[in-house]
Design an enzyme around this catalytic site. Structure first.
Site, mmCIF file in Angstrom:
data_model
loop_
_atom_site.group_PDB
_atom_site.id
_atom_site.type_symbol
_atom_site.label_atom_id
_atom_site.label_comp_id
_atom_site.label_asym_id
_atom_site.label_seq_id
_atom_site.Cartn_x
_atom_site.Cartn_y
_atom_site.Cartn_z
ATOM 1 N N ASP A 258 0.987 -1.085 -0.165
ATOM 2 C CA ASP A 258 -0.061 0.042 -0.031
ATOM 3 C C ASP A 258 0.846 1.119 0.024
ATOM 4 O O ASP A 258 1.854 1.221 0.868
ATOM 5 C CB ASP A 258 -0.910 -0.094 1.316
ATOM 6 C CG ASP A 258 -2.090 0.827 1.177
ATOM 7 O OD1 ASP A 258 -2.480 1.145 -0.181
ATOM 8 O OD2 ASP A 258 -2.530 1.281 2.138
ATOM 9 N N HIS B 222 -3.814 14.037 0.924
ATOM 10 C CA HIS B 222 -4.258 13.175 2.176
ATOM 11 C C HIS B 222 -3.168 13.343 2.958
ATOM 12 O O HIS B 222 -2.975 13.617 4.378
ATOM 13 C CB HIS B 222 -4.543 11.797 1.437
ATOM 14 C CG HIS B 222 -4.431 10.673 2.677
ATOM 15 N ND1 HIS B 222 -5.695 10.638 3.446
ATOM 16 C CD2 HIS B 222 -3.734 9.821 3.149
ATOM 17 C CE1 HIS B 222 -5.367 9.708 4.378
ATOM 18 N NE2 HIS B 222 -4.222 9.072 3.980
ATOM 19 N N GLU C 188 -10.777 4.066 3.472
ATOM 20 C CA GLU C 188 -9.823 4.785 2.668
ATOM 21 C C GLU C 188 -10.016 4.445 1.210
ATOM 22 O O GLU C 188 -10.166 3.415 0.718
ATOM 23 C CB GLU C 188 -8.214 4.242 2.966
ATOM 24 C CG GLU C 188 -7.963 4.828 4.475
ATOM 25 C CD GLU C 188 -6.475 4.662 4.719
ATOM 26 O OE1 GLU C 188 -5.559 3.687 3.644
ATOM 27 O OE2 GLU C 188 -5.778 5.335 5.391
ATOM 28 N N GLU D 77 -9.175 4.094 -2.180
ATOM 29 C CA GLU D 77 -8.094 3.987 -2.988
ATOM 30 C C GLU D 77 -8.363 3.200 -4.309
ATOM 31 O O GLU D 77 -9.537 2.876 -4.519
ATOM 32 C CB GLU D 77 -7.219 3.142 -2.003
ATOM 33 C CG GLU D 77 -6.681 3.444 -0.706
ATOM 34 C CD GLU D 77 -5.556 2.977 -0.136
ATOM 35 O OE1 GLU D 77 -4.864 2.180 -0.884
ATOM 36 O OE2 GLU D 77 -5.299 2.952 1.081
ATOM 37 N N ASP E 145 -9.275 0.406 1.908
ATOM 38 C CA ASP E 145 -8.101 -0.086 2.835
ATOM 39 C C ASP E 145 -8.763 0.420 4.147
ATOM 40 O O ASP E 145 -8.353 1.290 4.746
ATOM 41 C CB ASP E 145 -7.121 0.544 2.677
ATOM 42 C CG ASP E 145 -5.880 0.252 3.560
ATOM 43 O OD1 ASP E 145 -5.990 -0.898 4.021
ATOM 44 O OD2 ASP E 145 -4.977 0.957 3.516
ATOM 45 N N LYS F 38 -4.784 -2.168 10.014
ATOM 46 C CA LYS F 38 -5.052 -2.422 8.406
ATOM 47 C C LYS F 38 -5.493 -3.774 8.022
ATOM 48 O O LYS F 38 -6.180 -3.906 6.887
ATOM 49 C CB LYS F 38 -3.925 -1.891 7.567
ATOM 50 C CG LYS F 38 -3.241 -0.469 8.022
ATOM 51 C CD LYS F 38 -4.296 0.523 7.107
ATOM 52 C CE LYS F 38 -3.934 1.922 7.352
ATOM 53 N NZ LYS F 38 -4.540 2.782 6.464
HETATM 54 MN MN MN Z 1 -4.402 2.868 2.674
#
Ligand code: MN
Length: 424
Positions: free
Chosen positions: A123, A130, A195, A197, A229, A249
């Site tokens: 990642d 951000h 998140e 992404e 994520d 995570k």
């Molecule tokens: Mn992430």
């Protein structure tokens, strides 16, 4: 670098009627790849989305078997030839219509899985907007760390907890420590976040010890998916130093079923330039192709549907909108950097781009940004308020590309629902 050909012609129509609906994410100009099965105990097959249908590539005699790594590893020329063959068979008036029609299934009749077995997962942190907003919350005087404009920052994540879109997951338990407490406590995460992404699916592998140069870097990217994520901010704050994210995570990350190929994205490429006054990247991260069209114009949206909204048939609120072209590092730079030490990438590896926030405050790609670290609750159209996610919340990511003179293409959806924490 991909080029335009007859498969991008906006006038191209399919005999699959739903693909010609202007609102369809999957017109004949898109043709994204994924895996599906007809029953929970059946084998995965490789398919291409067309309108509201999925085309079984093996039954349509376009591939020999259902070996996704083999498909991902195709040379750029072979990929182009396969795309052309699929478009030829699906276009209006094709003599192959009877063969292909027998290989179609309604998407609602099949189970869509992960597009491939994910090998390694990295990642990144490619949105400077951000990184700056999060950095301001932690270090108001120097939000960006000194390495940000030089090194594409990333960490290795777990592939085992990457789940297909639609898979619900439990709020994680873990350790948190309040700033005013001496010792940590244990319990359900209280700052659960998403998140926004993109997931970059690696295609052609590179051997260990052989870096991929910028000029060839995109040959190793098969395509792009939506990727959420999910992140436990309170767990993250306590555990992340000195080695980076860990249990905050890897409890779940959601991936959309369809990989939109770089060939399909060719009309939506954009020049890539750093803002005036920023240092140039080091030479191994530069190429003329990357400057000319290293970015991609992909509109991205985050939607939230609470349990109450779902119960009343409310489709949800759009929380934010941003665009992948605002990222600070391109796909090619991520591949070149990841392999410059000789690291080998394999077919089916996944890169997360990192949270893709836009330049404006309302374009934050996470709740940590939109709620100012939980300090500013916001009100939804249902009258409910949020800082972070509640049990029963469903987050839906969407993406699409538009350009004058070309057919709009979309990424479908990436959705996931928060279940209550498991009792420990
Ligand atoms: Mn992430």
């Amino acid at each position: 670098m991909t080029t335009l050909d007859s498969t991008h012609d906006a006038g191209l129509q399919s005999w699959v009627a739903s693909a010609n609906d202007p609102d369809s994410d999957f017109p004949i100009q898109n043709l994204p790849f994924g895996r599906f099965r007809l029953a929970a105990d059946a084998d995965w097959r490789i398919g291409v989305a067309i309108g509201d249908q999925v085309l079984d590539l093996r039954t349509a005699q376009l591939i020999d078997g259902n070996d996704m790594p083999q498909l991902l590893s195709l040379t750029p020329d072979a990929r182009l030839a396969l795309r052309q063959a699929i478009a030829d068979g699906l276009c209006l008036g094709s003599p192959q219509q009877p063969l292909f029609a027998a290989a179609l299934h309604a998407q609602t009749d099949v189970q869509l899985g992960l597009p491939c077995e994910i090998g390694d997962y990295t990642d990144f942190y490619t949105s400077i907007h951000h990184a700056t907003t999060i950095g301001k919350q932690l270090r108001p005087d120097s939000p960006l760390l000194p390495n940000y404009k030089w090194v594409p920052i990333g960490y290795h994540g777990r592939a085992s907890s990457i789940v297909p879109s639609g898979t619900p997951f439990h709020r994680p338990n873990g350790q948190t420590k309040a700033p005013d407490r001496e010792v940590p406590s244990f319990g359900p995460c209280r700052r659960l976040d998403y998140e926004l992404e993109l997931g970059l699916v690696i295609g052609r592998p590179n051997p260990l010890g052989q870096p991929v140069r910028m000029a060839q870097a995109e040959d190793h990217v098969f395509g792009v998916t939506l990727f959420n994520d999910w992140s436990a901010r309170d767990l993250q704050a306590w555990e992340y130093q000195p080695l980076g994210p860990f249990l905050a995570k890897n409890f779940a990350s959601s991936l959309s079923p369809w990989v939109v190929t770089l060939e399909a994205l060719a009309p939506f490429r954009a020049p890539f330039n750093r803002p005036e006054g920023d240092p140039s990247a080091l030479n191994y991260l530069l190429s003329p192709e990357n400057t000319a069209q290293g970015a991609i114009n992909i509109e991205l949206e985050v939607w939230l549907q609470t349990a109450q909204m779902q119960a009343t048939g409310h489709a949800g609120d759009k929380l934010s909108q941003s665009n992948y072209r605002d990222a600070y590092w391109t796909m090619a730079q991520l591949v070149a950097h990841h392999t410059v030490n000789g690291c080998n990438l394999r077919a089916g590896d996944l890169f997360g781009t990192g949270t893709l926030s836009g330049p404006q405050p309302e374009q934050g790609g996470s709740l940590m940004e939109l709620s100012a670290g939980g300090k500013k609750p916001f009100t939804l159209s249902s009258g409910e308020t949020r800082t972070y996610l509640e049990d029963g919340d469903t987050v839906i990511l969407r993406g699409y590309c538009v350009r004058e003179g070309f057919r709009r293409i979309g990424f479908g959806e990436c959705r996931g629902t928060v279940l209550p924490a498991v009792q420990i």
